[in-house]
Write an enzyme that holds these catalytic residues in place. Sequence first.
Site, short mmCIF file in Angstrom:
data_model
loop_
_atom_site.label_atom_id
_atom_site.label_comp_id
_atom_site.label_asym_id
_atom_site.label_seq_id
_atom_site.Cartn_x
_atom_site.Cartn_y
_atom_site.Cartn_z
N LYS A 13 22.84 17.64 21.56
CA LYS A 13 22.38 17.95 20.19
C LYS A 13 21.32 16.95 19.72
O LYS A 13 20.30 17.34 19.17
CB LYS A 13 23.55 17.91 19.20
CG LYS A 13 24.64 18.92 19.41
CD LYS A 13 25.65 18.87 18.29
CE LYS A 13 26.43 17.60 18.17
NZ LYS A 13 27.42 17.36 19.21
N ARG A 88 31.53 19.28 10.90
CA ARG A 88 32.43 19.07 12.04
C ARG A 88 33.77 19.78 11.83
O ARG A 88 34.56 19.88 12.76
CB ARG A 88 32.74 17.58 12.21
CG ARG A 88 31.69 16.75 12.89
CD ARG A 88 31.78 16.79 14.39
NE ARG A 88 31.83 15.58 15.16
CZ ARG A 88 30.79 14.79 15.44
NH1 ARG A 88 29.63 14.99 14.92
NH2 ARG A 88 30.94 13.78 16.27
N ARG A 127 25.82 7.40 29.60
CA ARG A 127 24.78 7.25 28.56
C ARG A 127 24.51 5.78 28.17
O ARG A 127 25.42 5.02 27.91
CB ARG A 127 25.24 8.02 27.31
CG ARG A 127 24.30 7.93 26.15
CD ARG A 127 24.50 9.03 25.16
NE ARG A 127 25.78 8.97 24.44
CZ ARG A 127 26.15 9.88 23.54
NH1 ARG A 127 25.38 10.92 23.29
NH2 ARG A 127 27.31 9.77 22.93
N ARG A 160 27.43 3.10 23.93
CA ARG A 160 28.08 3.31 22.63
C ARG A 160 29.56 2.95 22.73
O ARG A 160 30.22 3.26 23.73
CB ARG A 160 27.94 4.80 22.23
CG ARG A 160 26.96 5.00 21.08
CD ARG A 160 26.66 6.43 20.86
NE ARG A 160 27.81 7.18 20.36
CZ ARG A 160 27.75 8.42 19.92
NH1 ARG A 160 26.58 9.05 19.91
NH2 ARG A 160 28.81 9.04 19.47
N ARG A 171 37.64 12.87 21.16
CA ARG A 171 36.50 13.58 20.55
C ARG A 171 36.47 15.03 21.01
O ARG A 171 36.16 15.94 20.23
CB ARG A 171 35.18 12.87 20.91
CG ARG A 171 35.03 11.55 20.15
CD ARG A 171 34.11 10.58 20.83
NE ARG A 171 32.72 10.98 20.79
CZ ARG A 171 31.77 10.43 21.54
NH1 ARG A 171 32.07 9.46 22.39
NH2 ARG A 171 30.53 10.84 21.44
P1 AMP Z 1 28.36 11.61 17.02
O1 AMP Z 1 27.26 10.63 17.10
O2 AMP Z 1 27.94 12.87 16.38
O3 AMP Z 1 29.05 11.83 18.33
O4 AMP Z 1 29.45 10.98 16.03
C1 AMP Z 1 30.06 9.79 16.31
C2 AMP Z 1 31.30 9.58 15.45
O5 AMP Z 1 30.91 9.57 14.07
C3 AMP Z 1 32.30 10.71 15.55
O6 AMP Z 1 33.19 10.56 16.63
C4 AMP Z 1 33.01 10.58 14.21
O7 AMP Z 1 33.92 9.50 14.24
C5 AMP Z 1 31.87 10.22 13.28
N1 AMP Z 1 31.25 11.42 12.72
C6 AMP Z 1 30.01 11.90 12.95
N2 AMP Z 1 29.78 13.02 12.24
C7 AMP Z 1 30.91 13.28 11.56
C8 AMP Z 1 31.29 14.29 10.67
N3 AMP Z 1 30.48 15.30 10.33
N4 AMP Z 1 32.52 14.24 10.15
C9 AMP Z 1 33.36 13.24 10.45
N5 AMP Z 1 33.06 12.26 11.29
C10 AMP Z 1 31.85 12.25 11.85
#
Ligand code: AMP
Length: 368
Positions: A13, A88, A127, A160, A171
Amino acid sequence: MRLVLLGAPGCGKGTQGQLLAEQYKIPEISTGDLLRKAVAAGTPLGKAAKAVMDAGKLVSDEIVMGVIRERMQQPDARQGFILDGFPRNLAQAEQLDELFEELGRPIDLAVLIEVEVDSILQRLLGRRTCVSCGASYNMFYAPPRMDDSCDVCGGRLKRRSDDNEETIGNRLRIYETQTLPVVERYREQGRLRVIQGSGEIQDVFRALSKAVEEVRATLGSRDRSAAIRRAVARKQNTAADGSAAKAGGSGKTTKKAVAAPAAGKKAVAKKAGAKKKTQVKKKTASKKKTVSRKKAVTKKTVTGKKVAKKKAVTKKVSAKKVAKKKAVTKKKAAAKKAPVKKKTVSRKKVAKKTTKKKAAKKRPARKR
Ligand code: AMP
């Protein structure tokens, strides 16, 4: 263009969102990135989010909605945006719809990037990102020339903190239980396109651009008619303002206010205030006039109805009277005729009686 990118963690994404952002000159808004920035900056929000993110769980809807609301209202997002990692769960999707309604900007398209679980694990575990310039690598299929430093700027490569097996498991579970219902929601609303996310980045981007372009083509005419509607409304508002200004002379006041020296500004402002008051008074008066006109119309209608009712009643009554009169006249006529009959009968009776009397008179004479 208002776009939502959906898909499991590691489906690409972020990468595809950035390519789209370059192509359409609109920002890619990643809630994950926004939260990571808050964590790095050590803000209260970041401190509250860190532990949750490290565990691979979802940060509270309240925090995420606050972050997204603020970001979407920034000037660069006026022409559109690409949402990555948001919504989400269903609650976020519903709140996003409400927010879009508030802003008058509904979502144009949601794209699901589908990738198999095996590739996801490889992507996430391998990554690495450059802390200086943000260039990304994968230790399995796109490694840097030197293990821990960036090919572009020589910066340090970082993994990360949530890209470890245990957190990735969490996740993925959250994606299946909480985010897939969001995908279904967009599918039911007819706003979802699905593309395959395995393969070369440019091939995936071609498929994504095609889906976006197809929707943009249909949006073109919709946006044009919306723009026409907005222009008409603006024109009407301007016309209304113009006539109000003519009535209150506010146009002149503004010009004077711009040209006025500092000493005269107060007086001009006072004058403008007074004129504003007059305008408000005029507006109130016209409102009152409209209301009273409406009342008069209602009264007229009601009175009209009453008159009609009265007329109907009078008609009925007079019809009854006429009928009664007719009946009486008929009766009288009949009554007039009746004595004649009686007379005839009585005359006949008298005649009979006379005959009988005569006969009686005759009979005793015979006896004698
Ligand atoms: P991502 O970079 O999108 O994989 O997000 C990393 C982490 O940020 C996720 O595992 C969540 O802990 C938090 N996070 C990101 N977007 C959301 C969201 N829309 N709602 C809740 N937590 C989020």
